[in-house]
Scaffold this motif. Structure first.
Motif, PDB file in Angstrom:
ATOM      1  N   ILE A  43      -3.339  13.800  -9.627  1.00 15.14           N
ATOM      2  CA  ILE A  43      -3.240  12.383  -9.978  1.00 15.14           C
ATOM      3  C   ILE A  43      -1.889  11.846  -9.513  1.00 15.14           C
ATOM      4  CG2 ILE A  43      -3.235  10.702 -11.866  1.00 15.14           C
ATOM      5  CD1 ILE A  43      -5.964  12.081 -11.382  1.00 15.14           C
ATOM      6  N   TRP A  44      -1.933  10.704  -8.834  1.00 16.70           N
ATOM      7  CA  TRP A  44      -0.747  10.026  -8.337  1.00 16.70           C
ATOM      8  C   TRP A  44      -0.664   8.641  -8.983  1.00 16.70           C
ATOM      9  CZ3 TRP A  44       2.433  11.936  -4.277  1.00 16.70           C
ATOM     10  CH2 TRP A  44       1.965  13.112  -3.679  1.00 16.70           C
ATOM     11  N   THR A  45       0.550   8.247  -9.346  1.00 14.97           N
ATOM     12  CA  THR A  45       0.776   6.907  -9.869  1.00 14.97           C
ATOM     13  C   THR A  45       1.591   6.109  -8.845  1.00 14.97           C
ATOM     14  OG1 THR A  45       2.872   7.437 -10.939  1.00 14.97           O
ATOM     15  CG2 THR A  45       0.842   7.820 -12.236  1.00 14.97           C
ATOM     16  N   LEU A  46       1.692   4.817  -9.078  1.00 18.66           N
ATOM     17  CA  LEU A  46       2.531   3.994  -8.221  1.00 18.66           C
ATOM     18  C   LEU A  46       3.965   4.523  -8.230  1.00 18.66           C
ATOM     19  CD1 LEU A  46       3.068   1.487  -6.452  1.00 18.66           C
ATOM     20  CD2 LEU A  46       3.326   0.173  -8.581  1.00 18.66           C
ATOM     21  N   GLU A  47       4.459   4.918  -9.382  1.00 12.60           N
ATOM     22  CA  GLU A  47       5.827   5.443  -9.478  1.00 12.60           C
ATOM     23  C   GLU A  47       6.008   6.703  -8.642  1.00 12.60           C
ATOM     24  OE1 GLU A  47       8.719   4.187 -10.704  1.00 12.60           O
ATOM     25  OE2 GLU A  47       7.522   2.378 -10.996  1.00 12.60           O
ATOM     26  N   ASP A  48       4.979   7.553  -8.574  1.00 13.07           N
ATOM     27  CA  ASP A  48       5.049   8.759  -7.736  1.00 13.07           C
ATOM     28  C   ASP A  48       5.174   8.408  -6.254  1.00 13.07           C
ATOM     29  OD1 ASP A  48       4.632  10.489  -9.947  1.00 13.07           O
ATOM     30  OD2 ASP A  48       2.441  10.342  -9.695  1.00 13.07           O
ATOM     31  N   CYS A  49       4.608   7.275  -5.865  1.00 14.26           N
ATOM     32  CA  CYS A  49       4.544   6.868  -4.462  1.00 14.26           C
ATOM     33  C   CYS A  49       5.657   5.900  -4.076  1.00 14.26           C
ATOM     34  CB  CYS A  49       3.186   6.220  -4.182  1.00 14.26           C
ATOM     35  SG  CYS A  49       1.788   7.306  -4.517  1.00 14.26           S
ATOM     36  N   ARG A  50       6.445   5.503  -5.039  1.00 13.68           N
ATOM     37  CA  ARG A  50       7.470   4.469  -4.836  1.00 13.68           C
ATOM     38  C   ARG A  50       8.637   4.998  -4.012  1.00 13.68           C
ATOM     39  NH1 ARG A  50       9.998   1.024  -9.855  1.00 13.68           N
ATOM     40  NH2 ARG A  50      11.115  -0.523  -8.587  1.00 13.68           N
ATOM     41  N   GLY A  51       9.049   4.187  -3.021  1.00 15.38           N
ATOM     42  CA  GLY A  51      10.205   4.534  -2.212  1.00 15.38           C
ATOM     43  C   GLY A  51      11.470   3.889  -2.748  1.00 15.38           C
ATOM     44  N   GLU A  52      12.591   4.471  -2.412  1.00 17.30           N
ATOM     45  CA  GLU A  52      13.881   3.965  -2.878  1.00 17.30           C
ATOM     46  C   GLU A  52      14.154   2.550  -2.361  1.00 17.30           C
ATOM     47  OE1 GLU A  52      18.555   5.004  -2.031  1.00 17.30           O
ATOM     48  OE2 GLU A  52      17.142   6.677  -2.171  1.00 17.30           O
ATOM     49  N   GLY A  80      13.848   4.903   3.771  1.00 17.17           N
ATOM     50  CA  GLY A  80      13.684   4.882   2.319  1.00 17.17           C
ATOM     51  C   GLY A  80      12.407   4.228   1.841  1.00 17.17           C
ATOM     52  N   VAL A  81      11.435   4.084   2.761  1.00 18.78           N
ATOM     53  CA  VAL A  81      10.141   3.484   2.422  1.00 18.78           C
ATOM     54  C   VAL A  81       9.095   4.590   2.364  1.00 18.78           C
ATOM     55  CG1 VAL A  81       8.324   1.877   3.135  1.00 18.78           C
ATOM     56  CG2 VAL A  81      10.742   1.291   3.504  1.00 18.78           C
ATOM     57  N   LYS A  82       8.431   4.703   1.225  1.00 15.96           N
ATOM     58  CA  LYS A  82       7.327   5.654   1.082  1.00 15.96           C
ATOM     59  C   LYS A  82       6.015   4.907   1.253  1.00 15.96           C
ATOM     60  CE  LYS A  82       9.209   9.180  -2.008  1.00 15.96           C
ATOM     61  NZ  LYS A  82       8.959   9.835  -3.316  1.00 15.96           N
ATOM     62  N   SER A  83       4.996   5.647   1.677  1.00  9.91           N
ATOM     63  CA  SER A  83       3.676   5.071   1.911  1.00  9.91           C
ATOM     64  C   SER A  83       2.622   5.816   1.114  1.00  9.91           C
ATOM     65  CB  SER A  83       3.322   5.153   3.401  1.00  9.91           C
ATOM     66  OG  SER A  83       4.282   4.479   4.183  1.00  9.91           O
ATOM     67  N   VAL A  84       1.543   5.111   0.816  1.00  4.55           N
ATOM     68  CA  VAL A  84       0.372   5.692   0.164  1.00  4.55           C
ATOM     69  C   VAL A  84      -0.858   4.998   0.731  1.00  4.55           C
ATOM     70  CG1 VAL A  84       0.549   4.079  -1.804  1.00  4.55           C
ATOM     71  CG2 VAL A  84      -0.756   6.218  -2.046  1.00  4.55           C
ATOM     72  N   ALA A  85      -1.918   5.784   0.957  1.00  2.00           N
ATOM     73  CA  ALA A  85      -3.190   5.224   1.419  1.00  2.00           C
ATOM     74  C   ALA A  85      -4.219   5.392   0.309  1.00  2.00           C
ATOM     75  CB  ALA A  85      -3.660   5.928   2.693  1.00  2.00           C
ATOM     76  N   ILE A  86      -5.034   4.361   0.124  1.00  2.00           N
ATOM     77  CA  ILE A  86      -6.060   4.360  -0.924  1.00  2.00           C
ATOM     78  C   ILE A  86      -7.399   4.055  -0.277  1.00  2.00           C
ATOM     79  CG2 ILE A  86      -6.857   3.238  -3.044  1.00  2.00           C
ATOM     80  CD1 ILE A  86      -3.868   2.588  -3.627  1.00  2.00           C
TER      81      ILE A  86
END
Length: 184
Positions: A27-36, A69-75
């Motif tokens: 399980i991933w949350t927005l906080e897990d995927c958040r970049g600095e 410092g940008v993280k990405s997530v695909a849904i």
């Protein structure tokens, strides 16, 4: 397949939280995927020709954005009953085969796609460090065919700007893609 375009960027709109599984069950949350310095939330799927045309660029840009410092997530938001090729096992295989540098999450209920107002695949939401929307445009000039190698990298440039300044460009061109396959 219905061709859709995204709405104009609603600058400052706050990213809705989510809690979604990857194909392995983590399980991933927005906080897990958040970049600095920023977060890129992308709605994609396996079968859409628009996504297939740009997936290599998406992956490359996500890797480059990590250096800023940008993280990405695909849904993946589609109804897998109607489009089984978008299901978790196929998602797992695609992510592994292409070595995705970001989590690829399954929005089975479609609640996250609805909360974001996603309309198509691909649909890009670029947020600053405070999770305020700064980019809702296209990757580049690609459509169902990849753009030429010399094409301007609109998403990459916008998110580099967001990482540096906290603000996205005023001028943005809407993303184009296949409509999300909503459940009845």
């Amino acid at each position: 397949m219905v061709r859709m375009t995204t709405p104009i960027c609603d600058f400052g709109w706050r990213a809705p939280g989510f809690s979604l599984p990857d194909p392995e069950g983590r399980i991933w949350t927005l906080e897990d995927c958040r970049g600095e310095r920023g977060t890129l939330v992308m709605f994609i799927c396996n079968h859409c020709p628009y996504v297939k045309a740009v997936i290599d660029r998406i992956i490359g840009d996500a890797r480059r954005l990590e250096d800023h410092g940008v993280k990405s997530v695909a849904i993946m938001p589609n109804d897998v009953g109607a489009y089984p090729e978008d299901g978790p096992e196929h998602m797992r295989r695609l992510a592994a085969d292409l070595d995705f540098p970001f989590p690829y999450l399954f929005d089975e209920s479609q609640a996250t796609a609805r909360a974001y107002g996603a309309v198509c695949t691909p649909d890009f939401f670029g947020f600053n460090a405070a999770l305020q929307l700064q980019y809702r445009g296209r990757l580049d000039e690609s459509g169902r065919d990849p753009a030429p190698p010399t094409a301007r990298r609109e998403l990459l440039e916008a998110m580099q700007r967001v990482a540096a300044t906290g603000h996205g460009p005023a001028e943005q061109t809407a993303s184009v893609g296949c409509s999300i396959k909503w459940r009845e």
